[in-house]
Write a protein that holds these residues in place. Structure first.
Motif, PDB file in Angstrom:
ATOM      1  N   THR A 177       0.842  -1.190   0.000  1.00  0.00           N
ATOM      2  CA  THR A 177       0.000   0.000   0.000  1.00  0.00           C
ATOM      3  C   THR A 177       0.878   1.240   0.000  1.00  0.00           C
ATOM      4  N   ILE A 178       0.592   2.161  -0.984  1.00  0.00           N
ATOM      5  CA  ILE A 178       1.347   3.418  -1.109  1.00  0.00           C
ATOM      6  C   ILE A 178       0.349   4.556  -0.998  1.00  0.00           C
ATOM      7  N   THR A 179       0.548   5.455  -0.062  1.00  0.00           N
ATOM      8  CA  THR A 179      -0.354   6.596   0.115  1.00  0.00           C
ATOM      9  C   THR A 179       0.221   7.834  -0.588  1.00  0.00           C
ATOM     10  N   SER A 180      -0.685   8.789  -0.869  1.00  0.00           N
ATOM     11  CA  SER A 180      -0.296  10.074  -1.501  1.00  0.00           C
ATOM     12  C   SER A 180       0.623   9.842  -2.686  1.00  0.00           C
ATOM     13  N   VAL A 181       0.106   9.114  -3.644  1.00  0.00           N
ATOM     14  CA  VAL A 181       0.910   8.716  -4.798  1.00  0.00           C
ATOM     15  C   VAL A 181       1.373   9.941  -5.581  1.00  0.00           C
ATOM     16  N   LYS A 182       2.632   9.883  -6.048  1.00  0.00           N
ATOM     17  CA  LYS A 182       3.243  10.946  -6.852  1.00  0.00           C
ATOM     18  C   LYS A 182       3.553  10.415  -8.243  1.00  0.00           C
ATOM     19  N   PRO A 183       3.759  11.320  -9.205  1.00  0.00           N
ATOM     20  CA  PRO A 183       4.145  10.853 -10.545  1.00  0.00           C
ATOM     21  C   PRO A 183       5.449  10.064 -10.529  1.00  0.00           C
ATOM     22  N   THR A 184       6.354  10.402  -9.588  1.00  0.00           N
ATOM     23  CA  THR A 184       7.638   9.685  -9.518  1.00  0.00           C
ATOM     24  C   THR A 184       7.467   8.263  -9.000  1.00  0.00           C
ATOM     25  N   ASP A 185       6.255   7.921  -8.509  1.00  0.00           N
ATOM     26  CA  ASP A 185       6.021   6.551  -8.042  1.00  0.00           C
ATOM     27  C   ASP A 185       5.709   5.615  -9.198  1.00  0.00           C
ATOM     28  N   GLN A 186       5.661   6.125 -10.411  1.00  0.00           N
ATOM     29  CA  GLN A 186       5.401   5.258 -11.568  1.00  0.00           C
ATOM     30  C   GLN A 186       6.692   4.488 -11.870  1.00  0.00           C
ATOM     31  N   LEU A 187       6.765   3.267 -11.319  1.00  0.00           N
ATOM     32  CA  LEU A 187       7.958   2.410 -11.403  1.00  0.00           C
ATOM     33  C   LEU A 187       7.524   0.962 -11.618  1.00  0.00           C
ATOM     34  N   THR A 188       8.545   0.094 -11.736  1.00  0.00           N
ATOM     35  CA  THR A 188       8.289  -1.358 -11.750  1.00  0.00           C
ATOM     36  C   THR A 188       8.465  -1.872 -10.324  1.00  0.00           C
ATOM     37  N   TYR A 189       7.467  -2.624  -9.841  1.00  0.00           N
ATOM     38  CA  TYR A 189       7.468  -3.136  -8.465  1.00  0.00           C
ATOM     39  C   TYR A 189       7.605  -4.666  -8.515  1.00  0.00           C
ATOM     40  N   TYR A 190       8.473  -5.216  -7.627  1.00  0.00           N
ATOM     41  CA  TYR A 190       8.744  -6.656  -7.578  1.00  0.00           C
ATOM     42  C   TYR A 190       8.307  -7.196  -6.231  1.00  0.00           C
ATOM     43  N   CYS A 191       7.507  -8.242  -6.275  1.00  0.00           N
ATOM     44  CA  CYS A 191       7.114  -8.936  -5.045  1.00  0.00           C
ATOM     45  C   CYS A 191       7.930 -10.230  -4.983  1.00  0.00           C
ATOM     46  N   GLN A 192       8.831 -10.345  -3.981  1.00  0.00           N
ATOM     47  CA  GLN A 192       9.711 -11.511  -3.827  1.00  0.00           C
ATOM     48  C   GLN A 192       9.265 -12.318  -2.611  1.00  0.00           C
ATOM     49  N   VAL A 193       9.068 -13.637  -2.818  1.00  0.00           N
ATOM     50  CA  VAL A 193       8.651 -14.541  -1.748  1.00  0.00           C
ATOM     51  C   VAL A 193       9.804 -15.510  -1.475  1.00  0.00           C
ATOM     52  N   ILE A 194      10.301 -15.573  -0.206  1.00  0.00           N
ATOM     53  CA  ILE A 194      11.391 -16.463   0.204  1.00  0.00           C
ATOM     54  C   ILE A 194      10.804 -17.464   1.192  1.00  0.00           C
ATOM     55  N   ALA A 195      10.898 -18.773   0.810  1.00  0.00           N
ATOM     56  CA  ALA A 195      10.282 -19.834   1.639  1.00  0.00           C
ATOM     57  C   ALA A 195      11.321 -20.856   2.092  1.00  0.00           C
ATOM     58  N   GLY A 196      12.451 -20.454   2.536  1.00  0.00           N
ATOM     59  CA  GLY A 196      13.462 -21.342   3.118  1.00  0.00           C
ATOM     60  C   GLY A 196      13.872 -22.439   2.152  1.00  0.00           C
ATOM     61  N   LYS A 197      13.696 -23.698   2.584  1.00  0.00           N
ATOM     62  CA  LYS A 197      14.135 -24.855   1.795  1.00  0.00           C
ATOM     63  C   LYS A 197      13.303 -25.024   0.527  1.00  0.00           C
ATOM     64  N   ASP A 198      12.084 -24.398   0.532  1.00  0.00           N
ATOM     65  CA  ASP A 198      11.260 -24.496  -0.683  1.00  0.00           C
ATOM     66  C   ASP A 198      11.693 -23.509  -1.752  1.00  0.00           C
ATOM     67  N   GLY A 199      12.672 -22.687  -1.420  1.00  0.00           N
ATOM     68  CA  GLY A 199      13.201 -21.776  -2.414  1.00  0.00           C
ATOM     69  C   GLY A 199      12.526 -20.403  -2.387  1.00  0.00           C
ATOM     70  N   SER A 200      12.713 -19.684  -3.466  1.00  0.00           N
ATOM     71  CA  SER A 200      12.134 -18.330  -3.580  1.00  0.00           C
ATOM     72  C   SER A 200      11.668 -18.073  -5.008  1.00  0.00           C
ATOM     73  N   GLU A 201      10.773 -17.107  -5.122  1.00  0.00           N
ATOM     74  CA  GLU A 201      10.261 -16.727  -6.435  1.00  0.00           C
ATOM     75  C   GLU A 201       9.800 -15.270  -6.362  1.00  0.00           C
ATOM     76  N   GLU A 202       9.634 -14.606  -7.528  1.00  0.00           N
ATOM     77  CA  GLU A 202       9.194 -13.216  -7.568  1.00  0.00           C
ATOM     78  C   GLU A 202       8.368 -12.960  -8.826  1.00  0.00           C
ATOM     79  N   ALA A 203       7.642 -11.851  -8.806  1.00  0.00           N
ATOM     80  CA  ALA A 203       6.846 -11.400  -9.962  1.00  0.00           C
ATOM     81  C   ALA A 203       6.836  -9.869  -9.954  1.00  0.00           C
ATOM     82  N   SER A 204       6.713  -9.295 -11.139  1.00  0.00           N
ATOM     83  CA  SER A 204       6.769  -7.824 -11.252  1.00  0.00           C
ATOM     84  C   SER A 204       5.421  -7.254 -11.730  1.00  0.00           C
TER      85      SER A 204
END
Length: 617
Positions: free
Chosen positions: A104-131
């Motif tokens: 959640t991002i409040t008071s959004v600005k034009p400079t907030d127009q970026l690529t956002y990555y959600c990274q999930v780290i699950a220990g021995k099950d490894g990790s994955e991400e999506a943009s």
């Protein structure tokens, strides 16, 4: 069958891959491809994962301008509930992660127009991400058009001229400008070899917002002199329903210079011109700007120049000699010259000619006649009038046998009906001489003998008659129309009341006399009743007049009738009782009372009538 097998191959591959990931414990992260938000609002970027059953999961959110740029972590959260945001990032203080790992991002600005990555780290099950991409929108300001500061645009120029510059500010992302002429969009052309083209420019301000400009160039024609230009800015906002929004500028009209082809020369006066009018003639062309004008009047075979003011020629208080042919000559900067013509007609009417012209004096009963005529520029009428009464419409005024009422002023009026206000008139006076005649006099009135009375004696006659009153009195002489009036005041003596007053008038042609009588005003009924009753007289003075006395008399009569009715009723009742008890004397007494009341009333009415008779005498 081969086609069916091939069509099912991608589906089987997907199922096998999913089964492999489940068996092998691979993690899947899901985010929205893009999220739209308007500046100042709150953006929510959801993130979900699958493929692990571990309890200790860490989710990190990163940002980057481009995929190749270094990433910056802005916030993290564990499944245990611990979460925090990183400091010294563009989102510090405005970012947080919810329990479902939504960023959640409040008071959004034009400079907030970026690529956002959600990274999930699950220990021995490894990790994955999506943009996912965050798209920010800011509505631009209303577009404005400014015209060039250079000289006006000329038709026939060798190159395209600047028409105007359309500017819109503070939009995000960069909006688009569209030009319109007469509400029709102009094709977006950037090739400067074309007759009509645009030169756009984009400036990114320090705030991250965009200022867009578009300069319109074209080769206008004379047909564009009345055209209206405007521009619109096309932009989008968050939400599929808010795409390609258009905001319109105020319209603009260009100042176009073009040579004239025709010259128009006309009269500004609303009605036909007559002698004495101020006349204004206007010369104009179908070009812009207007050229120089020269004015001429044709005098015989020569054109005489007349001074005008710009495009106007004004002639003050024109005469019939100002009628004629007028010329306006227009000359532009390239010395092109053309002329237009106007015929001016000044209408007129001559002074009225009356025969005989001198005043007339005729004897009572004689005949009199006048002739009246004139000339005018158009058909006209001739009327004889006395006051507002029309006596003749053929120019001849004839009176067979004049009376004193015929004496006075007569006016002959000539008029041109087609030209409002074009009239002429002449007047003559008629004097009627003869023996004086007295009008029937009015009767003088007084309220009682001995009062003063004013009498008027009115007489016709010329020369003015002399008045003699018998008996004599001080008189005042006045004139009313053709009459001489003598006003005198007398004391209404017994002799005057009986015999009246004599008014005698005389001049060199004879005399006349009449008797003026004086009478006593007849009093009304209320005043007669009032004069015989001192009580009512007092009431009249207190109540304010005879009307109040009449009301009082009516009330008294009604009360008296009510009293008589009551006594009559009591007498009837007593009589009935007497018959029952054999008491005759009692009945006799009541009848005596009734008779006595009626007798008193009759006496009172007789007294009032006697009083009235004595007053009239």
């Amino acid at each position: 069958m081969a086609g069916i097998t091939l069509g099912r191959t991608p589906l089987l591959c997907t199922l096998l891959l999913w089964g492999f990931q489940v068996c092998c414990g691979a993690i899947i992260v899901k985010v929205d491809p893009k999220v739209e938000v308007n500046r100042g609002n709150t953006a929510r970027l959801p993130c979900a994962y699958s493929g692990t059953t571990l309890d200790d999961i860490l989710v990190n959110w990163y940002i980057a301008k481009e995929e190749s740029d270094p990433r910056i972590r802005v916030a993290f959260r564990k499944t245990s509930g611990h979460q925090d945001s990183d400091s010294d990032t563009p989102l510090s203080g405005r970012v947080s992660i919810a329990e479902d790992f939504t960023l959640t991002i409040t008071s959004v600005k034009p400079t907030d127009q970026l690529t956002y990555y959600c990274q999930v780290i699950a220990g021995k099950d490894g990790s994955e991400e999506a943009s996912t991409k965050l798209e920010v929108f800011v509505a631009p300001q209303k577009p404005e058009i400014k015209t060039p500061s250079s000289q006006a645009i000329s038709v026939g120029a060798s190159s395209s001229s600047e028409i105007g510059t359309c500017t819109t500010m503070n939009g995000f992302p960069a909006p688009r400008i569209i030009w319109f002429k007469d509400n029709m969009p102009l094709p977006e052309v950037k090739d400067k070899k074309e007759n009509t083209y645009m030169v756009p420019s984009t400036v990114k301000e320090a705030s991250g917002l965009f200022t867009i400009k578009s300069v319109l160039y074209m080769k206008p024609t004379k047909a564009d002199k009345d055209s209206l230009f405007h521009c619109t800015v096309e932009y989008s906002m968050a939400g599929e329903q808010n795409k390609n929004i258009q905001m319109k500028s105020d319209p603009m009209k260009i100042v176009l210079h073009y040579p004239f082809e025709h010259v128009m020369f006309g009269l500004l006066n609303a009605t036909d011109v007559k002698e004495g009018d101020d006349v204004t003639l206007k010369c104009e062309t179908d070009g812009n700007p207007q050229p120089f004008f020269d004015f001429y009047k044709q005098v015989q075979s020569e054109a005489k120049k007349i001074e005008g003011t710009d495009s106007l020629l004004t002639l003050k208080s024109v005469k019939r000699t100002d009628s004629g042919n007028y010329t306006c000559t227009a000359t532009d900067f390239e010395l092109n010259e053309k002329s237009a013509y106007k015929v001016l007609v000044v209408n007129y009417i001559d002074q009225m000619s009356v025969t005989p012209a001198e005043p007339k004096s005729v004897k009572l009963g004689d005949k009199v006649e006048w002739q009246c005529k004139t000339k005018a520029s158009k058909p006209h009428t001739v009327q004889w009038k006395k006051g507002s009464t029309v006596l003749s419409q053929d120019g001849t005024l004839s009176i067979e046998s004049v009376t004193y009422e015929n004496a006075g002023e007569y006016v002959c009026v000539g008029a041109v009906s087609d030209v409002p206000g074009l009239t002429a008139q002449a007047s003559v006076n008629l004097t009627v001489t003869g023996k004086p005649q007295i009008e029937n006099p009015a009767v003088g009135e007084v309220t009682k003998e001995g009062e003063e009375v004013t009498l008027k004696c009115s007489a016709y006659g010329y020369p003015s008659p002399k008045f003699t009153w018998k008996p004599s009195a001080k008189e005042t002489i006045s004139r009313e129309d053709n009459k001489i009036v003598s006003t005198a005041t007398f004391e209404a003596t017994a002799d005057i009341m009986e015999n009246g007053v004599t008014c005698e008038v005389s001049n060199e042609y004879g005399k006349d006399s009449k008797t003026l009588f004086v009478t006593v005003k007849r009093a009304n009924t209320a005043q007669v009743l009032l004069s015989g009753n001192p009580v009512l007289t007092s009431a009249d003075k207190q109540q304010g007049g005879p009307s109040a006395v009449v009301v009082a008399v009516v009330v008294c009569v009604l009360l008296l009738l009510l009293l008589v009715s009551l006594i009559y009723f009591l007498s009837k009742k007593t009589t009935m009782c007497s018959k029952k008890d054999n008491k005759e004397p009692a009945s006799s007494n009541v009848n005596d009372i009734v008779v006595e009341m009626k007798s008193d009333k009759a006496n009172e009415e007789a007294g009032l009538l006697n009083k009235k008779v004595s007053t009239e005498q």
